[in-house]
Design an enzyme around this catalytic site. Structure first.
Site, PDB file in Angstrom:
ATOM      1  N   GLY A  44      -2.704  -0.644  -2.778  1.00 32.53           N
ATOM      2  CA  GLY A  44      -3.776   0.076  -2.108  1.00 32.53           C
ATOM      3  C   GLY A  44      -3.291   1.476  -1.762  1.00 32.53           C
ATOM      4  N   CYS A  94       0.834  -1.199   0.000  1.00 35.45           N
ATOM      5  CA  CYS A  94       0.000   0.000   0.000  1.00 35.45           C
ATOM      6  C   CYS A  94       0.872   1.254   0.000  1.00 35.45           C
ATOM      7  CB  CYS A  94      -0.898   0.040   1.237  1.00 35.45           C
ATOM      8  SG  CYS A  94      -1.852  -1.452   1.533  1.00 35.45           S
ATOM      9  N   PRO A 106      -2.764  -7.036   8.400  1.00 31.51           N
ATOM     10  CA  PRO A 106      -3.733  -8.117   8.172  1.00 31.51           C
ATOM     11  C   PRO A 106      -3.040  -9.298   7.506  1.00 31.51           C
ATOM     12  CG  PRO A 106      -4.531  -6.031   7.281  1.00 31.51           C
ATOM     13  CD  PRO A 106      -3.082  -5.835   7.622  1.00 31.51           C
ATOM     14  N   THR A 107      -3.316 -10.495   7.968  1.00 35.02           N
ATOM     15  CA  THR A 107      -2.638 -11.676   7.416  1.00 35.02           C
ATOM     16  C   THR A 107      -3.633 -12.776   7.075  1.00 35.02           C
ATOM     17  OG1 THR A 107      -2.314 -12.616   9.627  1.00 35.02           O
ATOM     18  CG2 THR A 107      -0.561 -11.193   8.777  1.00 35.02           C
ATOM     19  N   GLY A 108      -4.862 -12.386   6.731  1.00 38.75           N
ATOM     20  CA  GLY A 108      -5.901 -13.392   6.531  1.00 38.75           C
ATOM     21  C   GLY A 108      -5.537 -14.469   5.538  1.00 38.75           C
ATOM     22  N   ASN A 152      -2.401   3.596   5.451  1.00 35.76           N
ATOM     23  CA  ASN A 152      -2.786   2.690   4.384  1.00 35.76           C
ATOM     24  C   ASN A 152      -4.214   2.176   4.659  1.00 35.76           C
ATOM     25  OD1 ASN A 152      -2.090   0.998   6.601  1.00 35.76           O
ATOM     26  ND2 ASN A 152      -1.717  -0.707   5.207  1.00 35.76           N
ATOM     27  N   PRO A 153      -4.842   1.451   3.727  1.00 37.68           N
ATOM     28  CA  PRO A 153      -6.266   1.119   3.872  1.00 37.68           C
ATOM     29  C   PRO A 153      -6.646   0.362   5.134  1.00 37.68           C
ATOM     30  CG  PRO A 153      -5.632   0.853   1.591  1.00 37.68           C
ATOM     31  CD  PRO A 153      -4.367   1.142   2.354  1.00 37.68           C
ATOM     32  N   CYS A 154      -5.768  -0.453   5.679  1.00 32.53           N
ATOM     33  CA  CYS A 154      -6.141  -1.198   6.885  1.00 32.53           C
ATOM     34  C   CYS A 154      -5.569  -0.608   8.169  1.00 32.53           C
ATOM     35  CB  CYS A 154      -5.727  -2.656   6.739  1.00 32.53           C
ATOM     36  SG  CYS A 154      -6.736  -3.555   5.548  1.00 32.53           S
ATOM     37  N   GLY A 155      -4.835   0.481   8.082  1.00 28.33           N
ATOM     38  CA  GLY A 155      -4.474   1.251   9.256  1.00 28.33           C
ATOM     39  C   GLY A 155      -3.215   0.862   9.986  1.00 28.33           C
ATOM     40  N   GLU A 156      -2.506  -0.191   9.521  1.00 26.24           N
ATOM     41  CA  GLU A 156      -1.326  -0.608  10.286  1.00 26.24           C
ATOM     42  C   GLU A 156      -0.081   0.205   9.953  1.00 26.24           C
ATOM     43  OE1 GLU A 156      -1.033  -3.110   6.535  1.00 26.24           O
ATOM     44  OE2 GLU A 156      -2.600  -2.293   7.814  1.00 26.24           O
TER      45      GLU A 156
END
Length: 778
Positions: free
Chosen positions: A113, A84, A430-432, A264-268
């Protein structure tokens, strides 16, 4: 390798030729390809050594480079290995705005992203000097970005998500908070409010709060009223999130060289303009020795050795990756920030017989995360000795930073003597998908959602079969103690945890992370609004850099429902809700109710005469107006849409309008909740571009038709206007209305937009389908 892991590998990370022929024949081939590519940044005579070292780190799924690296490294394709980016600051000019739009499109085209701060754009209604017009405001331009993202998607699949932020003192912040309550709007964005320390203090004392742009105060309101408005939207719609932006800048290792306004889109990864997000994770579950015994532990020497290889591999990505824009390359190479994190935390706790969120677990988490952080900083110092520190390293300023000051004395002394290769080194991403690839270990630092569920697996012959997917720790436990053994109390799922336990774990991890954390705090539907608000204030007081929650609601639906069964007897499984049981050979009922929605098994009957309205729609790209007639029927004391007719002299529209009217009318006549028709139409984008109508950007003619249908539903009382009577407990609380009596919550799993199965769960800021693997960060 489990079938689910093999499917993920083949679908996401395996290299295929142009004709679809697999070029990676095994997972080891993928590891070799990635390791060799990462070693290309090394001196020629050391490349074979580091190829072997990087490959060894990835064996057994111990080190998991981010998906972009696994999929793109060594392929020769024109893609970025960075997940991202935060884009450049948007100038408050038309030329600057659309130059930034072009940069965003180029970045998303390569798979990145993006995050944007829209606080720099003047509010709606502000004068535009020189043209005698009023500004349309930042939300109108966010609509343009949203349409652009859909256009990039038209290449075949989603290339990247988007994050939009806005300061809590921007005059359009109230509209920003409520933007996604309009069905189909800004669906490609995650939204977050930048909450400053002065704002949070004003909320605590219920002080006044000015909304300001360009030195002009546009409005003054109570800070607590604005906070409650944010909380109400999040309670009902799961957005916007909240980012504690002053804390992020204060604790940034590069506080002396940059200012951050977005993530970035997921905030980390809070990032400066053109900042890049480079991610990788250490799989803690794969490192536990003597699991399920009193001697269960993680070998810190092995962890340190693994982290050293991971940091070096990720640092090399900065040099071998392509970048969509030269500004992104310059930013990445000037600061060399990386984001090494963990996955499998919850499974590692289980294997060490520690309940997630307990005091014992927090002690273990702090121990592991401190060891990882220490090893990562020392590894980066070793790299600096060999390759030099990052170009913007200034020893005195860097060492004076709030985060660096908290490191052990010997680490700080090593940085002072040799410098450091990477300005920031740790993050929780995120590591889904990579967690599924690693054998379904728990994702990131999230608790286990469910210990088992059913997933449809694509077989080599093209058929699909259902497979029971079990959590990694559960599998290990069953292998050790047998399938009939009762599960101990340290096997807990997300549904059994309190919000306080979620926050305690996130706070324990954040203490040792120099960037930020992607995590979702799942809360029960029945939580009161006051208790819900307290989560965010608790997150602020506990030192978090941001907070994201998900509450299943009447508006959004639930992602948390699993079978209610004790952990000792069977794992929780996500199932399709059953329809009411019928006697054998009984005819299907004309209607039945499920989850508060009435479903029809045969169409509604048409009366001879129906009331209705005809609307004129003038689409700017058409020479002839379009006339839309919607007829209603009366049912249970209210009007509901029954049929639609669309007519125009423009014969170019004839075929599709006939098809559209027949399909929509067929949906209307089946009864039930038909409001999704509006959402689907409004989400349609035209790759050739939409049009501006009444000061708003409408992405397509179909979207304009959707807006007409929506307004008809509002005018006839079938649905509530967005500014009308509140429909959830939170919105009632803000409006001062009493709560409804015995309001029931939706309990079924949310349907997947790809496969239709009710299997969507929310973790780490992303929605993921447990059935087909579809994932959406947005």
């Amino acid at each position: 390798m489990k079938p689910i892991a093999e499917q993920i590998w083949d679908m996401k990370y395996r290299l295929h030729g142009q004709d679809g022929t697999p070029l990676d024949l095994t997972v080891d081939d993928t590891r070799n390809r990635v390791a060799k590519a990462l070693a290309e940044a090394e001196a020629p005579d050391m490349r074979a050594h580091w190829t072997a070292r990087f490959r060894e780190a990835m064996e057994g799924f111990r080190f998991l480079p981010a998906g972009r690296i696994l999929a793109g490294a060594g392929t020769g394709r024109d893609v970025t290995l960075f997940n991202c980016f935060v884009m450049g600051e948007i100038p408050d000019t038309m030329e600057g705005i659309f130059e930034n739009l072009k940069e965003a499109a180029l970045t998303m085209q390569q798979g990145g992203g993006i995050g944007y701060d829209f606080s720099t754009l003047r509010p709606k209604g502000a004068p535009v000097m020189g043209v005698g017009a009023d500004a349309s405001g930042p939300l109108s331009f966010m609509d343009v970005w949203d349409a652009m993202c859909r256009t990039i998607m038209s290449a075949g699949s989603r290339r990247g998500a988007m994050m939009a932020t806005m300061r809590c003192d921007h005059p359009d912040i109230e509209a920003f908070i409520e933007a996604k309550q309009e069905p189909g709007r800004l669906t490609m964005f995650n939204l977050s409010v930048l909450a400053t320390d002065p704002f949070m203090e004003a909320v605590k004392r219920d002080g006044d709060w000015d909304l300001v742009f360009g030195g002009k105060v546009y409005k003054t309101l109570k800070a607590r009223a604005l906070w409650d408005r944010i909380m109400a939207a999040t309670y009902a719609y799961a957005e916007p999130g909240v980012i504690f932006i002053d804390r992020i800048n204060r604790r940034n290792n590069l506080y002396y060289a940059e200012e951050i306004h977005a993530t970035n889109p997921c905030g980390e990864q809070p990032l400066p303009p053109y900042g890049a997000c480079l991610l990788g994770s250490v799989n803690l579950a794969a490192l536990v020795k003597e699991p399920f015994t009193g001697d269960a532990h993680i070998d810190e020497a092995e962890l340190s050795d693994l982290v050293y290889a991971a940091v070096r591999a990720m640092d090399n990505v900065v040099d071998i990756s392509r970048f969509p824009l030269p500004e992104q390359r310059h930013e990445a190479q000037a600061k060399r920030r990386i984001g090494l994190g963990v996955t499998g935390l919850a499974d590692a706790l289980i294997m060490c017989r520690s309940r997630y969120g307990s005091d014992a677990s927090l002690a273990l988490i702090s121990k592991w995360m401190k060891a990882l952080s220490r090893a990562a900083y020392l590894a980066s110092v070793e790299l600096a000795k060999e390759k030099g520190p990052f170009p913007l390293f200034v020893a005195d300023a860097y060492l004076a930073g709030e985060t660096v000051s908290s490191l052990d004395k010997d680490v700080r002394e090593a940085i002072a003597e040799h410098g450091i290769r990477n300005a920031l080194v740790t993050s929780i991403a995120p590591t889904g998908t990579i967690s599924l690839f690693a054998g379904n270990v728990s994702s990131g630092i999230e608790p286990v959602f469910a210990y088992a569920y059913t997933r449809k697996v694509l077989m080599p012959d093209g058929t699909r079969r259902e497979e029971k997917v079990r959590d990694y720790a559960l599998d290990r436990y069953r292998e050790t103690f047998g399938t009939e053994a009762a599960l101990p109390d340290y096997f807990v799922t997300a549904q059994e945890l309190t919000p306080a336990e979620h926050i305690a774990v996130q706070a324990a991890v954040q203490e040792h992370i120099d960037s930020s954390i992607s995590k979702t705090i799942n809360v029960p539907a029945e939580i009161s609004f006051d208790d819900f608000k307290s989560i965010y204030m608790d997150a602020y007081e506990k030192g978090l850099k941001g907070c994201t929650t998900y509450r299943p609601s009447e508006v959004r639906g639930s992602v948390l429902s699993v079978d209610e069964a004790p952990a000792e007897t069977k794992p929780a499984e996500a199932k399709e809700p059953e329809q009411p049981a019928l006697p054998l050979n009984a005819p299907a009922p004309d209607r039945y109710e499920r989850d508060g929605v009435v479903y029809m098994s045969k169409p509604l009957e048409r009366e001879t005469v129906l009331p209705g309205f005809t609307y004129k729609l003038q689409w700017p790209e058409s020479d002839h107006a379009i006339y839309i007639t919607i007829n209603d029927i009366a049912q249970e004391g209210r009007r509901r849409p029954f049929e639609i007719f669309i007519n125009s002299k423009n014969m170019e529209h004839y075929a599709w309008t006939v098809a559209l009217t027949r399909m929509i009318s067929a949906v209307f006549r089946r009864g039930g909740d038909v409001t999704f028709v509006v959402e689907e139409l409004k989400a349609v984008f035209d790759p050739r571009g939409g049009s501006w109508m009444k000061g708003r950007y409408v992405p397509s003619l179909l979207a304009a038709i959707g807006e007409v249908i929506e307004q008809h539903m509002i005018d006839t009382g079938f649905i509530a206007a967005k500014d009308g009577k509140p429909v959830t407990e939170a919105l009632r609380a803000v409006a001062g209305d009493p709560p409804p009596h015995d309001a029931s919550a939706v309990t079924s799993l949310k349907g997947c937009p790809r496969c239709g199965e009710r299997g969507m769960i929310k973790q780490e800021g992303c929605e993921t389908c447990t059935s087909c693997g579809y994932s959406k960060c947005g």
